[in-house]
Design an enzyme around this catalytic site. Structure first.
Site, PDB file in Angstrom:
ATOM      1  N   LYS A   1       1.024  -1.238  -0.075  1.00  0.00           N
ATOM      2  CA  LYS A   1      -0.007  -0.304   0.008  1.00  0.00           C
ATOM      3  C   LYS A   1       0.812   1.331  -0.175  1.00  0.00           C
ATOM      4  O   LYS A   1       1.890   1.314   0.639  1.00  0.00           O
ATOM      5  CB  LYS A   1      -0.928  -0.023   1.316  1.00  0.00           C
ATOM      6  CG  LYS A   1      -1.805   1.077   1.344  1.00  0.00           C
ATOM      7  CD  LYS A   1      -2.790   1.014   2.513  1.00  0.00           C
ATOM      8  CE  LYS A   1      -3.839   2.057   2.380  1.00  0.00           C
ATOM      9  NZ  LYS A   1      -4.819   1.874   3.597  1.00  0.00           N
TER      10      LYS A   1
ATOM     11  N   SER B   1      -9.718   1.986   2.650  1.00  0.00           N
ATOM     12  CA  SER B   1      -8.877   2.772   1.877  1.00  0.00           C
ATOM     13  C   SER B   1      -7.798   1.732   1.159  1.00  0.00           C
ATOM     14  O   SER B   1      -7.184   2.306   0.335  1.00  0.00           O
ATOM     15  CB  SER B   1      -8.087   3.696   2.706  1.00  0.00           C
ATOM     16  OG  SER B   1      -7.314   3.015   3.856  1.00  0.00           O
TER      17      SER B   1
ATOM     18  N   SER C   1     -10.342  -0.359   6.889  1.00  0.00           N
ATOM     19  CA  SER C   1      -9.627  -0.283   5.672  1.00  0.00           C
ATOM     20  C   SER C   1      -8.984  -1.325   5.025  1.00  0.00           C
ATOM     21  O   SER C   1      -8.506  -1.517   3.876  1.00  0.00           O
ATOM     22  CB  SER C   1      -8.547   0.954   5.610  1.00  0.00           C
ATOM     23  OG  SER C   1      -9.286   2.075   5.462  1.00  0.00           O
TER      24      SER C   1
END
Lengths: 489, 95, 488
Positions: free
Chosen positions: C78, C153, C177
């Site tokens: 990420k 997210s 997330s």
């Protein structure tokens, strides 16, 4: 109207740790710009703070010395505001629960002991520096200082004059250096004071509106700045005006304080507990360990110097004005017993002057307590006159060595053998029969003439004998003179 | 809690985020909606409940006072918008 | 080698047996990314040369016999994890020029294990979002339906794994997330106990809630990756010091006697029928495996959303103050003075959702509101933690849906932030309590879109949670279903 002045001080003492409070970057002064600003100090995305154990220990040390309450559990908070020298956009500080609270400092001023209460002391991170010159109208930001540990010590508004405020600041300054938690270097900003000053009509309970004077980086400026501010506030009120609560900066060149550009928005720091840090817990065992390692404090030592050594309170307070000086004095007392006053005079006199002349700290003195002790012993036993001792002192200072060896080699030994002196005096009298006759006829002035000659003949090495009346009471009568008043010496 | 344009401007100034006039309307509506959501908390009886900052009840770990960082100024300043002579440059800071 | 059907565990075995080289593996994944990612938008950055260099190093390590379980395995990260020499954007224009000068602890752990960095995945800007629609780098499409969101997210990581563009990806979870995008993309995702994965180098959103974790197709793969990712880090004050644990050690343990707590608040209204059906089927499967159901209550569940939207924005408003255009990141091209530079740089560098949260956070911390909002939220947070404590006295694990619905369409909730926030209702309380949570695929709902089953365990029960998930995945095949796009 009579006015009463009310002063409280906020003091930022940089703690003398090797590394920063929340990062492993060095804290040394004077590095190239930003060479000591690591990722954490620069607040790069993703970095996190980790607390320096020694910074906490120093806070405990201070707390114990000032008889404060040490919080078993204290909290770090974020004080949020934007400023280019504040990389994170917040300062990590302590807000609701500081590491230490309460306590007091006893300040000596003109023989009086004035207690000044402390409100709190808390740990926080220093900011960087903005440099305003030489960047074509821009400011340059150096973050080497960012993250240096600070102990902010807040006093109660207990001081009633600029002199008291300065005495308090000096006492605090001495204490943090005494405890070895701050190097006390005011030029480098290691010890900085802000003063909250207000005035009120004598007898009034409520405080007047206060102004905060920032960054007083010498005791002299502090005194002048506060005095200016007092005059300014009184003049303002007496002319019908009102003091506005604000932050003011002292300008030493013009000897005045002036308003700093008022912060555009009302300060709202939005303090909240820093979620990157957990509660700081200090257990009783840690406090005890620190307590046991604490040196004797200046206050206690001062009292002891008076009671044990018979020094005057004034001498005791001069000697304990710094830890190193007090240590030097105590070491000196190991080498010469029983003449504390003599030692005190030499430490605060000759030695201080020599150190000052060469710009040395006492811990770097060119004469050790042992050397000085050797010298003072020879004053104590009458071998040396004060003048000779100063000569030896100068020799020791520049070339080292031992007092006794120098005395021998310079032939400076005091003539303490009466028969030698008698011979000298006899010869003088034989050489000046006229003056002898005058003296015998009662012309006392002539006595001085003989003393002068005798001193010259002894090369200054018989001063105490000559001065103590030996010449008048013993030498001259012995030589057939009827007693004359010795008081003229 | 109704948020006024003044409130919004004050918040924006505190947060150092420029809000243009044409953004005010939408932002006010959205923030008021969010405030409506969080206002539900006001009805909760929390007398005697201590605030909780961290889920796990832990103490701050302390690190030894050692210098572990070296000078990496060049790498750090490689990503900086404006530097000169090792300093970060910004518009004049007025004291 | 079929990357679509081969698990990370099998890839590791193939590498060890020299049936495939790390370079071949890296090339194959990079080729998939080149082919499929223009459709998905899961990656912000790839760097073939760098990845292949790492692959070569891994191959020599394998040859020298010093390889670990992840040596040579490509892992996507990420874009919230600072990665030295890599653009690290956090999905924001603010960091669109930020090449990180250092590695996050997580990245160091993977590097030390010999894993390859396959690329940096797309995400909601500064991890603020539930649909990956707030990224400066564009939306990520749900591989199961390109008109739907992948969740957020960690939408890029979830979509990449779902489309098998990576065998596993790192992710972070502040309010759901990891679990929410894992659920919406039909993969497995774990958020460990707060403090197990170091936050050093993980760009902060809400420090007291943020936690790194993993997404992968199966629980078994999660365990393997977690073994590398978890570890004490002295640079994170909230990092927990515990003896190392093998998260795959309990995988095969039988489930007999397992008590599954079902909070009535997770099942009463608000959950769409298709999700509810899938969850019920999953629970029946667990019963077949030997578990029993226990009715429990988490009475303050509904308050978790308001609590979160006080605490997270408050922390964020402060955490994001460092983005000021002075030392790194976006600086406005034109400004008049210092205040102007700050305000314009931040107005231009941050997107609307980030600004909303910063302003909300500024509000709840500001004078006169702190007690009513921030402190009150912290008190209710304690009530929520207490709810979980009571619950775990009655059961071994809590189960329920990860999300109220399957993946929603783009733009469906962007107009109304509060509607978007409410979609995290089942995941948020787990962050507030700092507990470990897991989402695993549990069938499909409306439109053939995946449904996620959430498993919440007591503190440090990751190995047990993975065991529960693994036994379920041995009995079902939802986790090995892939979207059509992946096989194309």
């Amino acid at each position: 109207m009579d006015w009463e002045v009310v002063i409280g001080l906020e003091t930022h003492a940089q703690l003398a740790t090797h590394s920063k409070i929340f990062s492993g970057a060095a804290t040394a002064f004077g590095a190239a710009p930003n060479a000591q600003a690591c990722a954490v100090d620069l607040a790069l995305p993703g970095v996190l703070p980790v607390m320096n154990r020694t910074a906490v220990e120093y806070a405990i040390r201070f707390g114990l010395a000032a008889q404060v309450v040490i919080a078993k559990r204290s909290i770090f908070a974020r004080k949020n505001y934007f400023y280019p020298d504040l990389p994170k956009g917040y300062q990590i500080s302590q807000y609701e629960i500081p590491v230490v609270s309460g306590g007091q400092i006893v300040v000596e001023l003109e023989g009086l002991e004035i207690p000044v209460r402390l409100t709190r002391a808390h740990l926080e991170a220093d900011a960087g520096k903005s440099l305003h010159e030489d960047f074509h109208g821009l400011s340059g930001i150096d973050l080497n200082r960012a993250g240096t540990p600070l102990l902010e010590i807040v006093s109660a508004p207990d001081m009633r004059s600029a002199a008291e405020a300065v005495a308090y600041a000096r006492t605090l300054h001495n204490l943090v250096m005494w405890l070895d938690i701050c190097d006390g270097n005011m030029q480098e900003g290691s010890f900085r004071c802000d003063a909250n000053v207000s005035v009120r009509p004598k007898g009034q309970q409520a405080y007047g509106t206060r102004c905060e004077i920032k960054n007083l980086n010498s005791f002299r400026f502090m005194e002048k700045a506060i005095e200016f501010e007092i005059r300014r506030q009184i003049a303002l009120i007496e002319s019908g005006g009102n003091v506005v609560q604000e932050t003011r900066l002292y300008d030493p060149d013009r000897d005045e304080t002036r308003s700093m550009r008022s912060k555009e928005d009302a300060q709202d720091y939005r303090y909240f507990p820093d979620p990157d840090l957990l509660p700081l817990c200090i257990d009783a065992a840690w406090i005890e360990r620190v307590r046991n390692a604490l040196p004797e404090l200046p206050d206690a030592m001062r009292r002891r110097f008076v009671s044990d050594f018979g020094l005057s309170p004034y001498d005791a307070s001069v000697l304990t004005a710094s830890f190193d000086q007090a240590q030097y004095f105590q070491a000196l007392m190991h080498f010469v017993q029983g003449v504390a006053k003599l030692c005190a005079n030499w430490v605060s006199g000759e030695l201080s002057a020599a150190l000052h002349r060469d710009g040395l700290e006492i811990r770097h003195s060119r004469i050790t307590p042992q050397q000085l002790g050797g010298l003072l012993r020879r004053i104590q036993d009458g071998t040396l006159s004060g003048k000779m001792a100063r000569e030896i002192f100068d020799a020791l200072w520049s070339d080292g060595g031992e007092a006794d060896t120098l005395i021998e080699s310079k032939g400076l030994k005091q003539i303490s053998d009466v028969s030698t002196l008698e011979k000298i005096v006899e010869a003088l009298m034989a050489a000046h029969p006229g003056q002898v006759a005058e003296y015998r006829a009662g012309k006392e002035k002539v006595f001085g003439f003989f003393v002068g000659l005798a001193m010259k003949a002894c090369g200054g090495r018989a001063m105490p004998f000559l001065k103590t009346g030996w010449l008048a009471n013993e030498a001259l009568p012995f030589l057939g003179h009827s007693c004359s008043p010795a008081g003229s010496f | 809690m109704a948020l006024t344009e003044n409130d919004l401007r004050r918040l924006a100034r505190l947060a150092r985020i420029r809000v243009e006039d044409n953004e005010v309307g939408t932002l006010l509506t959205q923030l008021s909606g969010i405030l409506g959501l969080i206002d539900q908390l006001q009805a909760v009886d929390t007398r005697g409940i201590e605030p909780l900052s961290h889920a796990l009840d832990l103490e701050q770990r302390l690190r030894p006072d050692e210098v572990t960082e070296v000078d990496r100024r060049e790498q750090f300043q490689a990503v900086a918008p404006q530097v000169e002579a090792g300093l970060y440059l910004v518009p004049k800071v007025i004291e | 080698m079929n990357l679509v059907t081969t698990s990370l565990k099998q890839l590791a075995e193939a590498l060890r047996k020299r049936q495939v080289s790390s370079r071949e593996l890296a090339q194959a994944y990079l080729e998939r990314i080149v082919r499929l990612d223009p459709t998905l938008g899961a990656f912000i950055t790839t760097d073939h040369e760098r990845t292949l260099r790492q692959a070569d190093a891994a191959d020599s390590r394998i040859a020298s016999g010093t390889a670990g379980p992840l040596t040579g395995i490509p892992v996507a990260h990420k874009d919230i994890f600072c990665t030295q020499g890599w653009l690290t954007t956090c999905g924001s224009k603010m960091l669109s020029n930020f090449v990180s000068p250092y590695d996050a602890h997580v990245i160091e752990q993977f590097k030390a294990a010999g894993a390859l960095i396959l690329g940096k995945t797309n995400m909601d800007e500064f991890a603020m979002g539930s649909s990956n629609e707030t990224s400066f780098y564009g939306t990520v499409k749900n591989p199961w339906d390109l008109t739907r969101v992948p969740g957020g997210s960690s939408g890029g990581s979830a979509a990449a794994v779902a489309a098998r563009l990576a065998p596993a990806a790192t992710a972070t979870d502040t309010g759901g997330s990891i679990r929410q995008p894992a659920a919406l993309c039909g993969i497995s995702g774990i958020k460990p106990t707060y403090g197990l994965v170091s936050r050093y180098g993980m760009i902060a959103y809400a420090s007291s809630l943020d936690q790194g974790g993993v997404v992968a197709p199966s629980a078994e793969d999660l365990g393997i990756v977690l073994n590398t990712m978890v570890g004490f880090d002295a640079r994170d004050s909230t990092s927990i010091q515990r003896p190392p644990e093998d998260y795959t050690a309990l995988l095969e343990q039988p489930l007999r006697g397992l008590r599954i707590g079902l909070p009535k608040e997770f099942f009463s209204g608000g959950v769409s029928a298709d999700v509810e059906r899938a969850i019920e089927a999953a629970l029946q499967e667990y019963e077949r495996l030997g578990a029993t159901r226990v009715d429990i209550s988490l009475p303050n569940t509904a308050l978790s959303v308001p609590v979160y939207y006080v605490l997270a924005p408050a922390e964020a408003s402060s955490n994001l103050s460092r983005f000021d255009g002075v030392r790194f990141g976006w600086r406005a091209p034109r400004y008049d003075d210092l205040a102007d530079m700050y305000e314009l740089s931040r107005a231009q560098g941050f997107g609307p959702e980030v600004k909303r949260r910063i302003l909300t956070g500024t509000y709840v911390l500001s004078r006169g509101y702190y007690d009513a909002y921030y402190l009150q939220a912290q008190r209710v947070r304690r009530l929520i933690v207490n709810d979980f404590k009571s619950a775990f006295a009655q059961c071994d694990v809590i189960m329920g849906p990860s999300t109220p619905t399957v993946a929603f369409g783009f733009g469906e909730k962007t107009g109304d932030p509060v509607q978007m926030y409410l979609s995290d209702i089942f995941t948020i309380s787990v962050n507030l309590a700092g507990l470990p949570g897991l989402s695993i695929p549990a069938g499909f709902g409306q439109g053939g879109l995946p449904v996620g089953l959430q498993l919440i365990g007591d503190y440090f029960s990751e190995a047990r949670l993975l065991n529960l998930a693994h036994r379920y995945q041995q009995a079902t095949d939802w986790h090995s279903r892939v979207p059509a796009l992946a096989s194309a």
